[in-house]
Scaffold this active site. Structure first.
Site, PDB file in Angstrom:
ATOM      1  N   HIS A 127       0.848  -1.200   0.000  1.00  0.00           N
ATOM      2  CA  HIS A 127       0.000   0.000   0.000  1.00  0.00           C
ATOM      3  C   HIS A 127       0.883   1.250   0.000  1.00  0.00           C
ATOM      4  CE1 HIS A 127      -4.292  -1.345   1.202  1.00  0.00           C
ATOM      5  NE2 HIS A 127      -3.715  -2.277   0.475  1.00  0.00           N
ATOM      6  N   TYR A 154       4.118   6.695   9.933  1.00  0.00           N
ATOM      7  CA  TYR A 154       3.213   5.589   9.582  1.00  0.00           C
ATOM      8  C   TYR A 154       3.975   4.440   8.919  1.00  0.00           C
ATOM      9  CZ  TYR A 154      -1.181   3.335   8.208  1.00  0.00           C
ATOM     10  OH  TYR A 154      -2.229   2.435   8.075  1.00  0.00           O
ATOM     11  N   PRO A 179      -4.663   1.176  18.384  1.00  0.00           N
ATOM     12  CA  PRO A 179      -4.354   0.638  17.055  1.00  0.00           C
ATOM     13  C   PRO A 179      -4.429   1.662  15.922  1.00  0.00           C
ATOM     14  CG  PRO A 179      -6.433  -0.230  17.868  1.00  0.00           C
ATOM     15  CD  PRO A 179      -5.825   0.551  18.975  1.00  0.00           C
TER      16      PRO A 179
HETATM   17  P1  FAS Z   1       0.164 -11.173  22.095  1.00  0.00           P
HETATM   18  O1  FAS Z   1      -0.815 -10.679  23.119  1.00  0.00           O
HETATM   19  O2  FAS Z   1      -0.247 -11.258  20.664  1.00  0.00           O
HETATM   20  O3  FAS Z   1       0.673 -12.645  22.484  1.00  0.00           O
HETATM   21  C1  FAS Z   1       0.958 -12.976  23.833  1.00  0.00           C
HETATM   22  C2  FAS Z   1       0.780 -14.475  23.979  1.00  0.00           C
HETATM   23  O4  FAS Z   1       1.138 -14.833  25.326  1.00  0.00           O
HETATM   24  C3  FAS Z   1      -0.667 -14.913  23.762  1.00  0.00           C
HETATM   25  O5  FAS Z   1      -0.727 -15.966  22.839  1.00  0.00           O
HETATM   26  C4  FAS Z   1      -1.128 -15.336  25.164  1.00  0.00           C
HETATM   27  O6  FAS Z   1      -2.035 -16.415  25.123  1.00  0.00           O
HETATM   28  C5  FAS Z   1       0.186 -15.746  25.805  1.00  0.00           C
HETATM   29  N1  FAS Z   1       0.161 -15.658  27.278  1.00  0.00           N
HETATM   30  C6  FAS Z   1      -0.419 -14.688  28.036  1.00  0.00           C
HETATM   31  N2  FAS Z   1      -0.239 -14.966  29.345  1.00  0.00           N
HETATM   32  C7  FAS Z   1       0.468 -16.132  29.408  1.00  0.00           C
HETATM   33  C8  FAS Z   1       0.957 -16.932  30.474  1.00  0.00           C
HETATM   34  N3  FAS Z   1       0.736 -16.588  31.733  1.00  0.00           N
HETATM   35  N4  FAS Z   1       1.634 -18.070  30.180  1.00  0.00           N
HETATM   36  C9  FAS Z   1       1.875 -18.412  28.877  1.00  0.00           C
HETATM   37  N5  FAS Z   1       1.424 -17.697  27.819  1.00  0.00           N
HETATM   38  C10 FAS Z   1       0.731 -16.573  28.098  1.00  0.00           C
HETATM   39  N6  FAS Z   1      -2.102  -3.953  16.596  1.00  0.00           N
HETATM   40  C11 FAS Z   1      -2.136  -3.330  15.398  1.00  0.00           C
HETATM   41  O7  FAS Z   1      -1.068  -2.948  14.891  1.00  0.00           O
HETATM   42  N7  FAS Z   1      -3.348  -3.128  14.748  1.00  0.00           N
HETATM   43  C12 FAS Z   1      -4.539  -3.569  15.273  1.00  0.00           C
HETATM   44  O8  FAS Z   1      -5.598  -3.388  14.687  1.00  0.00           O
HETATM   45  C13 FAS Z   1      -4.543  -4.232  16.509  1.00  0.00           C
HETATM   46  N8  FAS Z   1      -5.713  -4.701  17.054  1.00  0.00           N
HETATM   47  C14 FAS Z   1      -5.673  -5.301  18.291  1.00  0.00           C
HETATM   48  C15 FAS Z   1      -6.853  -5.782  18.912  1.00  0.00           C
HETATM   49  C16 FAS Z   1      -6.804  -6.384  20.175  1.00  0.00           C
HETATM   50  C17 FAS Z   1      -8.086  -6.886  20.834  1.00  0.00           C
HETATM   51  C18 FAS Z   1      -5.580  -6.521  20.854  1.00  0.00           C
HETATM   52  C19 FAS Z   1      -5.515  -7.130  22.246  1.00  0.00           C
HETATM   53  C20 FAS Z   1      -4.409  -6.059  20.244  1.00  0.00           C
HETATM   54  C21 FAS Z   1      -4.447  -5.458  18.968  1.00  0.00           C
HETATM   55  N9  FAS Z   1      -3.288  -5.009  18.341  1.00  0.00           N
HETATM   56  C22 FAS Z   1      -3.295  -4.392  17.137  1.00  0.00           C
HETATM   57  C23 FAS Z   1      -2.026  -5.174  18.952  1.00  0.00           C
HETATM   58  C24 FAS Z   1      -1.580  -6.578  18.689  1.00  0.00           C
HETATM   59  O9  FAS Z   1      -1.487  -6.812  17.314  1.00  0.00           O
HETATM   60  C25 FAS Z   1      -0.283  -6.745  19.426  1.00  0.00           C
HETATM   61  O10 FAS Z   1       0.588  -5.654  19.205  1.00  0.00           O
HETATM   62  C26 FAS Z   1       0.417  -8.031  19.097  1.00  0.00           C
HETATM   63  O11 FAS Z   1      -0.490  -9.082  19.311  1.00  0.00           O
HETATM   64  C27 FAS Z   1       1.644  -8.123  19.984  1.00  0.00           C
HETATM   65  O12 FAS Z   1       2.103  -9.402  19.911  1.00  0.00           O
HETATM   66  P2  FAS Z   1       2.691 -10.110  21.228  1.00  0.00           P
HETATM   67  O13 FAS Z   1       3.624  -9.180  21.892  1.00  0.00           O
HETATM   68  O14 FAS Z   1       3.172 -11.428  20.759  1.00  0.00           O
HETATM   69  O15 FAS Z   1       1.465 -10.263  22.248  1.00  0.00           O
HETATM   70  C1  PHB Z   2      -6.385  -3.529  10.517  1.00  0.00           C
HETATM   71  O1  PHB Z   2      -6.744  -4.312  11.421  1.00  0.00           O
HETATM   72  O2  PHB Z   2      -6.436  -3.810   9.311  1.00  0.00           O
HETATM   73  C2  PHB Z   2      -5.848  -2.178  10.917  1.00  0.00           C
HETATM   74  C3  PHB Z   2      -5.966  -1.774  12.232  1.00  0.00           C
HETATM   75  C4  PHB Z   2      -5.493  -0.526  12.599  1.00  0.00           C
HETATM   76  C5  PHB Z   2      -4.914   0.293  11.631  1.00  0.00           C
HETATM   77  C6  PHB Z   2      -4.794  -0.116  10.313  1.00  0.00           C
HETATM   78  C7  PHB Z   2      -5.279  -1.371   9.943  1.00  0.00           C
HETATM   79  O3  PHB Z   2      -4.457   1.525  11.974  1.00  0.00           O
END
Ligand code: FAS
Ligand code: PHB
Length: 390
Positions: free
Chosen positions: A72, A385, A293
């Site tokens: 993009h 960005y 996000p």
């Molecule tokens: P994660 O949270 O992905 O992974 C952590 C892992 O540790 C999980 O699998 C969990 O089950 C495990 N864990 C937790 N406690 C534990 C324990 N006690 N023992 C063992 N394992 C355990 N980012 C964006 O850029 N755009 C978005 O649109 C976006 N939307 C999101 C929506 C939601 C609801 C959330 C919560 C996050 C969102 N994020 C978004 C951010 C997301 O993408 C994170 O930045 C990304 O998952 C980070 O990855 P990890 O650091 O691996 O953490």
């Molecule tokens: C997406 O989930 O595609 C996403 C979320 C947040 C952004 C851009 C894309 O800012």
């Protein structure tokens, strides 16, 4: 079990670190609380910075991303009925972002770990950290009712915002910085053609909206909602009607509605825990920081943490040097805080704040007018960005 690095969490941070370490001969074990299916079922990020793409290629998990990822070169910001394009490529000397869902990144990493014979223990319950200041650290857990223990040199806390690792840092040493936003994002995934070839960020008096995608046949949409909304109250029809009301006429007319294959509400917060190291423990990804996000930085910050941490651990084992390990927290936090600033700024720019004063709203309007009308302002937005340098 004895290993060099115990990694807690099999999200993108943990799996990427595990893969990068094993490729360089550093032995590691991943302990994940949930099942692999559960981890894949969480619909999250969608936009990758070039730095994250490059790191995934370095981890030898970039083949499908190269085939299926969508490059993009810009996105639109809508204010009222006007669409303003942010020309990422033109404003940053050729840089762009790649649209490729976090689910796909995680799937590619899971497959790569299995192909390399990596040790990822799913359904590891009651993970606990011990002896972080000793000659070796210990991580205990239970699986199928049986107690188990990992003795290791280092622990990587990649267990997300609700994990256990951050809590292993003594409260008198840990500094938390937080801002909770007075709204959430209601997200819908649907197998429909995206409303536009590029993302559309909408500032509207009814609230923020975002039109994104996972492919040209799978769309991802968000609308700003109350942070304590009842998801049951949001039928598909109600969601599509509300999204249509926030889009400019041409996009509203082009919007293809369809059944939600996933629907969820995410709270928005900015959060940073300092330091990101305590003795033999290193925090990475959401375990250490959270961004709203809006700026698509969450997953991308996890990638830059893992870039720094993997290099530091590999330097320790292969070059017998600890300067990168000693500098990890400071190095990672420097980039984290710039992404926190950008994510806060973009959230403040585009959302409707229920408690905003008349003055706040005028300043927000002026900021939007400045960003959409100034090359300098759009350049600053674009370079953040696409991702600041590692
Ligand atoms: P994660 O949270 O992905 O992974 C952590 C892992 O540790 C999980 O699998 C969990 O089950 C495990 N864990 C937790 N406690 C534990 C324990 N006690 N023992 C063992 N394992 C355990 N980012 C964006 O850029 N755009 C978005 O649109 C976006 N939307 C999101 C929506 C939601 C609801 C959330 C919560 C996050 C969102 N994020 C978004 C951010 C997301 O993408 C994170 O930045 C990304 O998952 C980070 O990855 P990890 O650091 O691996 O953490
Ligand atoms: C997406 O989930 O595609 C996403 C979320 C947040 C952004 C851009 C894309 O800012």
């Amino acid at each position: 079990m004895r290993t060099q690095v115990a990694i807690i969490g099999a999200g993108p941070s943990g799996l990427l670190l595990s893969q990068l370490l094993q490729l360089q001969g550093v032995d590691n074990v991943v302990l994940e609380r949930r099942t692999g299916e559960y981890v894949l079922g969480r619909i999250r990020a969608g936009v990758l910075e070039q730095g994250a793409v490059d790191l995934l290629h370095e981890a030898r998990v970039g083949a499908r991303l190269a085939r299926e990822g969508l490059a993009h070169e810009g996105f639109d910001i809508c204010v009222g009925d006007r669409r303003h394009r942010i020309d990422l490529k033109g404003l940053t000397g050729g840089k762009c972002v790649t649209v490729y869902g976090q689910t796909e990144v995680t799937k590619d990493l899971m497959d790569a770990r299995a192909a390399l014979g990596g040790t990822v223990v799913y359904e590891a319950q009651d993970v606990a950290l011990h002896d972080l200041g000793g000659k070796a650290a210990r991580v205990t857990y239970r699986r199928d009712g049986k107690a188990a223990e990992v003795v290791c040199d280092y622990v990587a806390g990649c267990d997300g915002f609700h994990g256990v690792s951050r809590g292993a840092i003594p409260k008198d040493l840990l500094r938390n910085y937080e801002r909770v936003y007075p709204f959430g994002w209601l997200g819908v995934l649907s197998d429909t053609r995206p409303v536009s070839d590029e993302l559309i960020y909408v500032h509207h008096e009814r609230g923020f909206a975002l039109c994104s995608m996972r492919s040209m046949t799978r769309s991802r949409y968000y609308i700003q909602c109350e942070f304590d909304e009842d998801l049951e109250e949001w039928t598909d029809d109600r969601f599509w009607d509300e999204l249509r009301r926030r889009l400019p006429p041409d996009a509203a007319a082009a919007l293809q509605a369809g059944p939600a294959i996933e629907k969820s509400i995410a709270p928005l917060r900015s959060f940073v825990a300092e330091p990101m190291r305590y003795q033999r423990l290193f925090l990475a990804g959401d375990a250490a920081h959270i961004v709203p996000p809006t700026g698509a930085k969450g997953l991308n910050l996890a990638a830059s943490d893992i870039y720094y941490l993997s290099r530091a651990l590999i330097a320790h084992y292969k070059e017998n040097r600890d300067d990168l390990l000693d500098a990890y927290s400071q190095t990672a936090l420097r980039r984290v805080w710039k992404a926190e600033r950008f994510s806060w700024w973009m959230t403040t720019l585009l959302h409707r704040f229920p408690d905003a004063s008349a003055f706040d709203r005028r300043v927000q309007e002026a900021e939007l007018d400045y960003v959409t009308g100034s090359v300098a302002a759009r350049t600053a937005l674009a370079e953040n960005y696409v991702g600041l340098p590692y």
